[in-house]
Scaffold this active site. Structure first.
Site, PDB file in Angstrom:
ATOM      1  NE  ARG A 102      -3.757   1.860   2.864  1.00 24.79           N
ATOM      2  CZ  ARG A 102      -5.029   1.745   2.502  1.00 24.79           C
ATOM      3  NH1 ARG A 102      -5.421   0.671   1.829  1.00 24.79           N
ATOM      4  NH2 ARG A 102      -5.910   2.685   2.796  1.00 24.79           N
ATOM      5  CG  HIS A 129      -8.347   0.667  -3.277  1.00 25.83           C
ATOM      6  ND1 HIS A 129      -7.672  -0.473  -2.856  1.00 25.83           N
ATOM      7  CD2 HIS A 129      -8.955   1.171  -2.164  1.00 25.83           C
ATOM      8  CE1 HIS A 129      -7.858  -0.628  -1.561  1.00 25.83           C
ATOM      9  NE2 HIS A 129      -8.636   0.347  -1.117  1.00 25.83           N
ATOM     10  CD  GLN A 132     -13.045  -1.297  -1.102  1.00 29.08           C
ATOM     11  OE1 GLN A 132     -12.320  -1.139  -0.124  1.00 29.08           O
ATOM     12  NE2 GLN A 132     -14.245  -1.883  -1.010  1.00 29.08           N
ATOM     13  CG  ASP A 225     -13.185   7.176  -2.028  1.00 28.66           C
ATOM     14  OD1 ASP A 225     -13.188   6.847  -0.834  1.00 28.66           O
ATOM     15  OD2 ASP A 225     -12.137   7.377  -2.672  1.00 28.66           O
ATOM     16  CB  CYS A 268     -13.829   1.983  -0.472  1.00 28.83           C
ATOM     17  SG  CYS A 268     -13.143   3.656  -0.499  1.00 28.83           S
ATOM     18  NE  ARG A 296      -9.989  -4.494   0.420  1.00 25.40           N
ATOM     19  CZ  ARG A 296      -9.286  -3.458   0.906  1.00 25.40           C
ATOM     20  NH1 ARG A 296      -9.910  -2.384   1.353  1.00 25.40           N
ATOM     21  NH2 ARG A 296      -7.967  -3.501   0.933  1.00 25.40           N
TER      22      ARG A 296
END
Length: 312
Positions: A102, A129, A132, A225, A268, A296
């Site tokens: 990450r 991402h 996700q 988001d 998310c 996830r």
């Protein structure tokens, strides 16, 4: 030896994405059915950015796959500062079976992948991402039965990593993808072109609009988001104030009313109630964000299993 990575959503083909999602559903039903990391084999999980769900799901997932989750503090390691990414890759890659990172720039992730012989997984970069989105697609499958032919509307910052991943992953899944965003915050031209090509191959479509109502009209899925992504904290005032260009794109009960009556809502997380999403929406009957967060775990276990098998 061929090594498979997931650096961006379209590193998977449509068929491979479907295979990963099928496996994710199976692993959700039987969490210990696959043990590709038995030994235990180690997976390096490196964090340069704040994390909760990613750390929780990957560490739990690696353990449930029979492995050892080796969590590395990227700020302590100072990868790319204290020593080069290439040198770090040469060290880490000899000791683990996969690397989950990450980080910030997509170029950092690519350089890591260029210097290892084990799978590298994008656990979030400034551009994408993809983990996700696998969780989101699994959630859509669970609540809608399938993804093909469904319409998903993402509203908010069209230039961020989530918008890019929605474009690519949902196009691969055969969906009609709409991005509702201010004209000042458009998706990357390169990502948009890739998504349009994929949509043409998978019987989907792509639409970018600065009209939030047009974006969500009749949509099966509405996603959003945060308006202040990691690294943009200095812009918080401009992005969340009374003159924020994103204000018309907030997922309120009124905006959601233009979607399909049985639409589901994705976020998310972390969510900021009263900004990008209203409290009565995220806590309401259309919200499936807690299923999405759990997924996830299952999606990433399936992804790691797929990449390890494909790289053997």
């Amino acid at each position: 030896m061929t090594v498979r990575h997931l650096l961006a959503d379209d590193d998977l083909t449509a068929a491979e994405q479907s295979q990963v999602l099928d496996l994710a559903a199976a692993l959700k039903a039987d969490r210990h059915a696959e043990q590709p990391l038995a030994g235990p084999r180690s997976v390096a999980i490196i964090f340069d950015k704040p994390t909760l769900r990613t750390q929780l799901s990957f560490t739990t997932g690696v353990a449930e796959l029979g492995g050892y989750p080796m969590v590395v503090d990227g700020n302590l390691a100072q990868i790319g500062t204290r020593e080069s990414i290439a040198d770090v890759a040469r060290v880490v890659g000899r000791q683990v079976s996969a690397i989950v990172w990450r980080t910030h720039g997509q170029d950092r992730l690519q350089e890591m992948a260029d210097h290892v012989d084990v799978p590298v997984v994008n656990a979030l970069t400034d551009d994408y991402h993809p983990c996700q989105l696998l969780a989101d697609l699994l959630t859509i499958r669970e609540h809608k039965g399938s993804t093909a032919g469904r319409t998903i509307a993402y509203v908010g910052d069209g230039a961020n990593n989530m918008a890019h991943s929605y474009l690519l992953a949902c196009a691969l899944a055969g969906m009609h993808v709409r991005i509702g965003t201010p004209a000042s915050h458009q998706p990357s031209a390169d990502v948009l072109a890739r998504a349009e090509r994929i949509a043409g191959e998978e019987a989907g479509s792509v639409l970018v609009t600065d009209d939030p109502t047009a974006a969500v009209a009749g949509a099966d899925v509405v996603a959003t988001d945060t308006w202040v992504s990691m690294g943009m904290e200095g812009e918080k005032g401009d992005r969340t104030g009374q003159t924020s260009p994103f204000a018309p794109f907030a997922v309120t009960t009124h905006l959601l009313g233009h979607a399909a009556a049985d639409a589901i809502v994705l976020h998310c997380l972390p969510a900021y109630r009263g900004l990008e999403i209203a409290a009565d929406v995220i806590d309401g009957p259309h919200s499936v964000v807690w299923d999405e967060a759990e997924n996830r775990l299952h999606a990433q276990k399936a992804l790691l299993t797929f990449l390890l098998r494909a790289s053997s």
